[in-house]
Write a protein that holds these residues in place. Structure first.
Motif, PDB file in Angstrom:
ATOM      1  N   ASP A 279      47.205  34.097  32.305  1.00  0.00           N
ATOM      2  CA  ASP A 279      48.318  34.563  33.114  1.00  0.00           C
ATOM      3  C   ASP A 279      47.896  35.545  34.192  1.00  0.00           C
ATOM      4  OD1 ASP A 279      51.345  33.740  32.134  1.00  0.00           O
ATOM      5  OD2 ASP A 279      49.777  33.334  30.682  1.00  0.00           O
ATOM      6  N   SER A 280      46.657  35.388  34.662  1.00  0.00           N
ATOM      7  CA  SER A 280      46.214  36.091  35.869  1.00  0.00           C
ATOM      8  C   SER A 280      45.089  35.273  36.491  1.00  0.00           C
ATOM      9  CB  SER A 280      45.722  37.510  35.564  1.00  0.00           C
ATOM     10  OG  SER A 280      44.425  37.491  34.986  1.00  0.00           O
ATOM     11  N   ARG A 281      45.043  35.296  37.822  1.00  0.00           N
ATOM     12  CA  ARG A 281      43.984  34.579  38.531  1.00  0.00           C
ATOM     13  C   ARG A 281      42.620  35.190  38.234  1.00  0.00           C
ATOM     14  NH1 ARG A 281      47.137  35.192  44.135  1.00  0.00           N
ATOM     15  NH2 ARG A 281      47.958  36.928  42.905  1.00  0.00           N
ATOM     16  N   HIS A 302      44.333  27.687  40.501  1.00  0.00           N
ATOM     17  CA  HIS A 302      45.303  28.775  40.663  1.00  0.00           C
ATOM     18  C   HIS A 302      45.702  28.851  42.130  1.00  0.00           C
ATOM     19  CE1 HIS A 302      42.302  31.541  42.412  1.00  0.00           C
ATOM     20  NE2 HIS A 302      41.488  31.265  41.399  1.00  0.00           N
ATOM     21  N   ALA A 303      46.734  29.625  42.411  1.00  0.00           N
ATOM     22  CA  ALA A 303      47.365  29.587  43.728  1.00  0.00           C
ATOM     23  C   ALA A 303      46.492  30.107  44.854  1.00  0.00           C
ATOM     24  CB  ALA A 303      48.677  30.381  43.688  1.00  0.00           C
ATOM     25  N   SER A 304      45.453  30.896  44.546  1.00  0.00           N
ATOM     26  CA  SER A 304      44.598  31.441  45.604  1.00  0.00           C
ATOM     27  C   SER A 304      43.379  30.582  45.886  1.00  0.00           C
ATOM     28  CB  SER A 304      44.155  32.870  45.256  1.00  0.00           C
ATOM     29  OG  SER A 304      45.248  33.748  45.338  1.00  0.00           O
ATOM     30  N   SER A 329      49.879  29.384  35.746  1.00  0.00           N
ATOM     31  CA  SER A 329      51.070  28.555  35.544  1.00  0.00           C
ATOM     32  C   SER A 329      51.170  27.412  36.545  1.00  0.00           C
ATOM     33  CB  SER A 329      52.325  29.419  35.631  1.00  0.00           C
ATOM     34  OG  SER A 329      52.404  30.083  36.881  1.00  0.00           O
ATOM     35  N   THR A 330      50.213  27.286  37.479  1.00  0.00           N
ATOM     36  CA  THR A 330      50.240  26.178  38.437  1.00  0.00           C
ATOM     37  C   THR A 330      50.232  24.828  37.737  1.00  0.00           C
ATOM     38  OG1 THR A 330      47.819  26.271  38.626  1.00  0.00           O
ATOM     39  CG2 THR A 330      49.093  27.462  40.284  1.00  0.00           C
ATOM     40  N   PRO A 349      51.842  34.005  27.323  1.00  0.00           N
ATOM     41  CA  PRO A 349      52.697  33.949  28.515  1.00  0.00           C
ATOM     42  C   PRO A 349      53.834  34.948  28.364  1.00  0.00           C
ATOM     43  CG  PRO A 349      53.169  32.088  27.076  1.00  0.00           C
ATOM     44  CD  PRO A 349      52.005  32.822  26.466  1.00  0.00           C
ATOM     45  N   GLY A 350      54.550  35.195  29.431  1.00  0.00           N
ATOM     46  CA  GLY A 350      55.604  36.195  29.398  1.00  0.00           C
ATOM     47  C   GLY A 350      56.899  35.719  28.785  1.00  0.00           C
TER      48      GLY A 350
END
Length: 721
Positions: A279-281, A302-304, A329-330, A349-350
């Protein structure tokens, strides 16, 4: 076929095919080879063919896409007219890309066309779509907005035949500002089309489907027919005892570090395809790098990471066998990554809903079961995992709540309407969103936009003003189509190849460090050769060895929510999660309970005074509730603190008598937290709001009034350690 389509295994559903268009029914039986429809697909047919709104609820791979599309395509077959009759909206572009071949196949059986329109679709493809308008358009809310405001799109001609919309992963929209933006755009689309738009939401995981349906219907709730269709789905509150544990093979382990997690993943399930969620890049990068050092074929998402980089990784993972893909989460929302064997979760996860999405990626082959291995790398993550699995074991899923007081979305929509329409009467703009909650208090916002020059008036008509041009006019107002403010990132390039983007703080570096900067990106170490600060990009070269750093702005994550933190409290009080636990996990849980023995109490909450005089209230209520409590208590709370999930600092002068008085006073009225002017930068379009209204919006979003009120009603006791 993607596993999500789900072949109909029940022959009893064959008769329901009579409601479908004959050609569609023929292909379901003879092309797909289905003996019939699944229960969800059968139950959805009559109401959707009749034009009702609906929420379709089923586990991942439960056939929701077909449950929506088959009846809506049947209705479409009886209509004439040009342009999209059906919109299919998703929260992420990759999911749309994944769905397109299926939707094209289904619509093609009826001689209809389907096309894709989002930010990665080329200008040439968009021009082709405008020339030859498809019957089904797969898109995002942001792209719908851009179509409505673009001078290159005749939106009235494009949407004149629109009758229905499918909102996939509707819970992902409803829980943030994109949901309000989507509802506002739907109201405008309905007015452009000249008819109410049938709304169908798809979700695998939601704890309050009736409320979600009413939210999706917007002003039409109560006046238009709608229903929740969820055969076989049973959701309970956190206090309910399940008849039996949820299905699936779930195990909790405590490994103590990310390096140890990599070691465990490398040694287990060799020869299988494993999907690991972080849950973190930063964790994705560090774990991916470690797995490669252990000789594991590893891919990252991941998004980056650059789009091409993600696509290459996901395609390679889908085609490989003995491999791991590490993702944020992608990859949670149903994107096809091939035949998956295992899911691994680092820490937790949250939300329970996120876990259900993730475990649902497994067990799709006949003879396999859904499975997930939790690897906790620190005590905090371990307790969060135990609390989450305790909730899951009770069949509890958190309700989806729309973000409160979205005034900035009202401002954005007013500006977008002035771009969309050549003439907007000053006294008639509310008709575009008549009855949609946030817009009922829109008059002060509209007046502010006029006063500050965001909107000009000419003879009672509204139009875009110079201040809107100045702040949002870059690249034809593209800033107005997205409701989020992204933190600044620098593009990392190896030659002409884009690798991804990084936090600029990494490039500035630390003066104590010697030598070139090293970055960790795409699971590899890169040396920074040059930074172009003006164009926000850096150039990198691959290097051997480690030493690379990964960092991204977390976006101001506040911590866990009320129910999850309370579940952690229950675990510390002695409740075991209903899953298999390794000996390491059992030992870690025993240690955590011993360490927290004096900080939890079954009869309420605990206030502890340490030897140094520090006074803390151990609420176990989540950071939002604790922030709200700190403000509500006023002088009774220490003003110089950042409350966490578990506790907040109180005024050291308090004793049981003065605490009782302070608590009684706080019970009279819970107060929203104060926000700093600097914090408003994270609220997009805040510049288009009066400052006091922007502060009220952000304050409402920081708060947990219900959680704070619940704690104030609980008994408390004082302890001295």
């Amino acid at each position: 076929m993607n596993a999500e389509s789900g072949s109909g295994e029940e022959s009893a559903g064959t008769s329901s095919l009579d409601l479908l268009h004959p050609t569609l029914a023929h292909h379901i039986v003879h092309t797909l080879g289905w003996p019939g429809l699944r229960p969800l697909q059968r139950e959805a047919l009559p109401p959707l063919v009749d034009g009702e709104d609906a929420i379709l609820l089923a586990p991942t791979a439960g056939g929701k896409t077909e449950a929506a599309l088959f009846p809506l395509l049947t209705s479409m077959a009886g209509r004439t007219g040009e342009g999209p009759s059906l919109l299919y909206v998703c929260p992420i572009k990759a999911l749309l890309n994944n769905l397109l071949p299926r939707v094209q196949a289904y619509s093609g059986w009826l001689g209809r066309t389907s096309e894709l329109w989002h930010g990665d679709v080329s200008s040439a493809a968009r021009r082709r779509i405008l020339r030859n308008r498809p019957d089904v358009l797969l898109t995002t809310p942001e792209s719908l907005e851009s179509m409505l405001v673009s001078t290159k799109v005749d939106h009235r001609a494009l949407f004149q035949n629109l009758h229905s919309i499918v909102v996939d992963e509707v819970h992902a929209f409803a829980g943030d500002d994109r949901g309000w933006h989507l509802l506002a755009v739907l109201e405008r689309l309905g007015r452009v089309a000249g008819r109410p738009i049938q709304r169908v939401g798809l979700s695998a995981t939601v704890g309050n489907p009736d409320e979600l349906l009413a939210w999706l219907q917007g002003p039409g709730a109560g006046s238009r027919p709608g229903r929740v269709i969820a055969p076989g789905v049973h959701l309970r509150g956190p206090g309910a005892l399940p008849d039996e544990p949820p299905p699936g093979d779930v195990q909790l382990d405590y490994v103590g570090s990310l390096h140890n997690a990599a070691k465990v993943i490398a040694s287990l399930h060799r020869g299988e395809k494993r999907l690991v969620f972080c849950d973190s890049r930063k964790y994705v990068e560090e774990l991916g790098h470690s797995l490669r050092e252990f000789g594991v074929t590893t891919f990252l998402s991941h998004a980056s990471l650059a789009l091409d980089e993600r696509r290459r990784a996901e395609a390679a993972f889908a085609e490989a066998r003995d491999c791991v893909i590490v993702a944020t989460s992608t990859l949670e929302l149903g994107i096809d990554v091939g035949d998956l064997d295992r899911v691994v979760q680092i820490n937790a996860p949250g939300k329970v809903a996120s876990f259900l999405q993730r475990i649902g990626r497994t067990g799709r082959r006949q003879g396999t079961v859904r499975n997930c291995l939790f690897l906790a790398v620190d005590q905090s993550g371990f307790l969060d995992a135990a609390g989450l699995l305790h909730l899951w074991g009770r069949h509890w899923v958190e309700p989806v709540r729309p973000t409160p007081e979205p005034r900035h979305i009202v401002a954005q929509q007013l500006l977008a309407l002035c771009l969309q329409e050549p003439e907007v009467a000053q006294n008639l703009w509310p008709e575009w969103w008549e009855g949609l909650g946030p817009f009922q208090q829109g008059a002060p916002i509209a007046a502010h936009l006029v006063k500050e020059g965001f909107i000009d008036l000419d003879g009672g008509l509204m139009m875009i003003g110079p201040e809107a041009e100045k702040r949002f006019g870059h690249r034809h107002f593209t800033e107005l189509t997205s409701v989020f403010t992204a933190p600044p990132q620098f593009t990392a390039l190896n030659g002409r190849t884009e690798i991804g983007s990084v936090d600029p703080a990494l490039l500035a570096g630390d003066e104590r460090e010697e030598g070139p900067r090293r970055l960790l990106l795409a699971g590899r170490t890169w040396m920074v050769t040059w930074v172009d600060w003006r164009r926000q990009r850096c150039f990198v070269e691959p290097v051997d060895g480690g030493g690379g750093k990964a960092k991204w702005d977390s976006g101001g994550h506040l911590g866990s929510f009320f129910h999850l933190t309370r579940a952690v409290r229950e675990v510390l009080l002695g409740t075991d999660p209903a899953v298999r636990m390794t000996q390491r996990a059992t030992d870690a849980l025993a240690k955590a309970r011993e360490e927290h023995m004096d900080l939890v109490h079954p009869g309420g909450s605990v206030i502890v005074r340490a030897d140094n005089g520090d006074l803390r209230w151990w609420t176990w209520a989540g950071a939002r509730a604790n922030i709200t409590l700190a403000t509500t208590l006023g002088d009774a709370a220490d003003p110089k603190q950042q409350p966490n999930d578990a506790c907040l600092r109180l005024n050291a002068e308090l004793d049981p008598r003065t605490w009782s008085a302070a608590k009684s006073a706080a019970q009279e009225r819970v107060v929203l937290p104060e926000v700093s002017v600097r914090a408003l930068d994270g609220l997009k379009f805040n510049a288009a709001l009066p400052q006091h209204l922007a502060e009220r919006t952000l304050s409402a979003r920081l708060a947990d009034v219900e959680g704070a009120a619940a704690l104030l009603k609980e008994p408390t006791r004082f302890l001295r350690l």
